[in-house]
Design an enzyme around this catalytic site. Structure first.
Site, PDB file in Angstrom:
ATOM      1  N   LYS A   1      32.998  23.001  -4.777  1.00 39.19           N
ATOM      2  CA  LYS A   1      33.045  24.551  -4.707  1.00 39.19           C
ATOM      3  C   LYS A   1      33.551  24.555  -2.733  1.00 39.19           C
ATOM      4  O   LYS A   1      34.130  25.669  -2.615  1.00 39.19           O
ATOM      5  CB  LYS A   1      31.653  24.730  -5.059  1.00 39.19           C
ATOM      6  CG  LYS A   1      32.060  25.133  -6.487  1.00 39.19           C
ATOM      7  CD  LYS A   1      30.809  25.710  -7.021  1.00 39.19           C
ATOM      8  CE  LYS A   1      31.101  25.612  -8.685  1.00 39.19           C
ATOM      9  NZ  LYS A   1      31.701  27.149  -8.874  1.00 39.19           N
TER      10      LYS A   1
ATOM     11  N   SER B   1      38.094  33.171 -15.205  1.00 40.69           N
ATOM     12  CA  SER B   1      36.142  32.752 -15.012  1.00 40.69           C
ATOM     13  C   SER B   1      35.780  34.056 -15.988  1.00 40.69           C
ATOM     14  O   SER B   1      35.840  35.128 -15.585  1.00 40.69           O
ATOM     15  CB  SER B   1      35.469  32.645 -13.208  1.00 40.69           C
ATOM     16  OG  SER B   1      34.205  32.509 -13.622  1.00 40.69           O
TER      17      SER B   1
ATOM     18  N   LYS C   1      45.765  30.486 -13.129  1.00 38.54           N
ATOM     19  CA  LYS C   1      44.893  30.336 -14.059  1.00 38.54           C
ATOM     20  C   LYS C   1      44.182  30.956 -15.260  1.00 38.54           C
ATOM     21  O   LYS C   1      43.700  32.006 -14.398  1.00 38.54           O
ATOM     22  CB  LYS C   1      43.839  29.058 -13.298  1.00 38.54           C
ATOM     23  CG  LYS C   1      43.147  28.425 -14.493  1.00 38.54           C
ATOM     24  CD  LYS C   1      41.977  27.568 -13.663  1.00 38.54           C
ATOM     25  CE  LYS C   1      40.997  26.266 -14.467  1.00 38.54           C
ATOM     26  NZ  LYS C   1      40.138  25.935 -13.721  1.00 38.54           N
TER      27      LYS C   1
ATOM     28  N   GLY D   1      39.133  19.595 -21.477  1.00 35.23           N
ATOM     29  CA  GLY D   1      38.561  18.430 -22.511  1.00 35.23           C
ATOM     30  C   GLY D   1      39.129  16.665 -22.062  1.00 35.23           C
ATOM     31  O   GLY D   1      38.453  16.229 -22.908  1.00 35.23           O
TER      32      GLY D   1
END
Length: 361
Positions: A65, A173, A214, A295
């Site tokens: 981060k 987010s 994103k 995933g």
């Protein structure tokens, strides 16, 4: 060697709360000497986004981060790494505990809330690594208390252009209140227009900094239609599909932890994120590349993302359970698949997109 070390360290790390274990991991990486990764099989190389990627396996945002250890991470064998999320002003994020391991589900829930050292600190760290090899990107966001969130993205772009190969606009987010509202058509159009303008001004004729968007896995197909139209009109270079989900599948075994607020990542995200990836590929019609996230825990999962339309893939949560040795396992598995199927990565991109969009993996 790396896999063996993780096997030894995993019980101790998992005895700690997840955030403390992660901080220790970053600290350990920071003490490692920077070394070049082993050469990849040439069949894994990917030429996309005006860059040459030695392999398609990248590290997703959220691991580093604060932009502290990009070169050590590249040394683990990633083809590229994405740092951040970075926001203009330092912010602590949400109160701890804010990250939870769902061990039986091989999943993670986090509600960090874009905790960040801030743009100045991130920029300095990137300045200090200037000239080093490897493809490095930065995920950018907006401060929780910002009065003009679009201006936050613009400022990050202005200050980071030329220091990163790509910047990923994170409007997906689930842990910053109201952030996902920026995925709405009117907001997104303004955000992307101002972001591309800022990039074009800040690059000053240098090698173009890539701008990615994103998106969330929870959007409707109608919203996806509108989003893709806006992305293509505004000249965004690519899409990253997808962020964490606010959904909680009935299949989750860790019922008590599943009740925690935040974004779910890891194995349960694979199916919804991959179906959304396929739906996105059908809509962009190869006009821009896609990065598949969500995933990935094996070569088979990475291969499915590629067949669903991903030119590149990213992972993070699976390393919590399988360690950094997973990177090499995935790359070796991809080479074996290419050999067995007598094909190439380029030929495989989007090969089974229609079936995967319909849920047939």
């Amino acid at each position: 060697m790396i896999g063996s070390l993780f096997s030894l360290a995993k019980p101790a790390l998992h005895a700690l709360d997840a955030e403390t274990a992660h901080q220790l991991t970053i600290r350990a990486l920071s003490l490692m000497p920077v070394s070049a990764p082993p050469a990849d099989d040439a069949r894994l190389s990917v030429n996309v986004l005006d860059r040459h990627f030695p392999n398609p396996v990248g590290l997703a945002a959220g691991f580093d981060k604060q932009c502290e250890v990009p070169d050590q991470l590249l040394g683990l064998g990633f083809g590229f790494v994405e740092l951040g999320g970075v926001v203009p002003k330092p912010q602590e994020g949400n109160p701890r505990p804010r990250v939870f391991r769902l061990a039986r589900d091989e999943a993670v829930i986090n509600r960090f809330g874009l905790n960040s050292d801030g743009l100045d600190a991130a920029r300095l760290r990137l300045v200090n690594r200037r000239g080093r090899p490897g493809i490095v990107g930065v995920n950018i966001g907006a401060n929780k208390d910002s009065a003009d969130r679009i201006a936050d993205y613009v400022l990050c772009i202005e200050r980071l252009c030329g220091l990163a190969d790509f910047l990923t606009i994170n409007v997906s987010s689930p842990n910053t209140p109201g952030l996902r509202d920026l995925q709405g058509e009117a907001f997104l159009d303004d955000l992307l227009a101002r972001s591309i303008e800022a990039r074009d001004k800040a690059d000053h004729g240098r090698r173009k900094t890539i701008i990615l968007l994103k998106i969330a896995p929870d959007i409707s197909l109608d919203a996806l239609d509108a989003m893709v139209t806006t992305v293509l009109r505004r000249g965004v270079d690519g899409l990253t599909v997808s962020n964490t989900t606010v959904a909680r599948p009935d299949s989750l075994q860790e019922k008590e932890l599943a009740a925690e607020a935040g974004g779910l990542s890891g194995k349960p995200l694979f199916v919804p994120s991959t179906r959304l990836l396929a739906e996105t590929f059908l809509r962009v019609e190869r006009q821009i590349p896609l990065i598949g996230v969500g995933g990935i825990d094996s070569a088979e999962a990475a291969w499915t993302k590629i067949r669903a339309g991903a030119s590149l893939v990213q992972l993070y949560s699976a390393m919590v359970y399988k360690g950094p040795g997973l990177i090499g396992d995935i790359k070796r598995g991809l080479v074996q698949t290419l050999e067995a199927e007598k094909t190439s990565l380029t030929q495989a991109i989007g090969r089974d997109v229609v079936a995967i969009a319909r849920g047939r993996f």
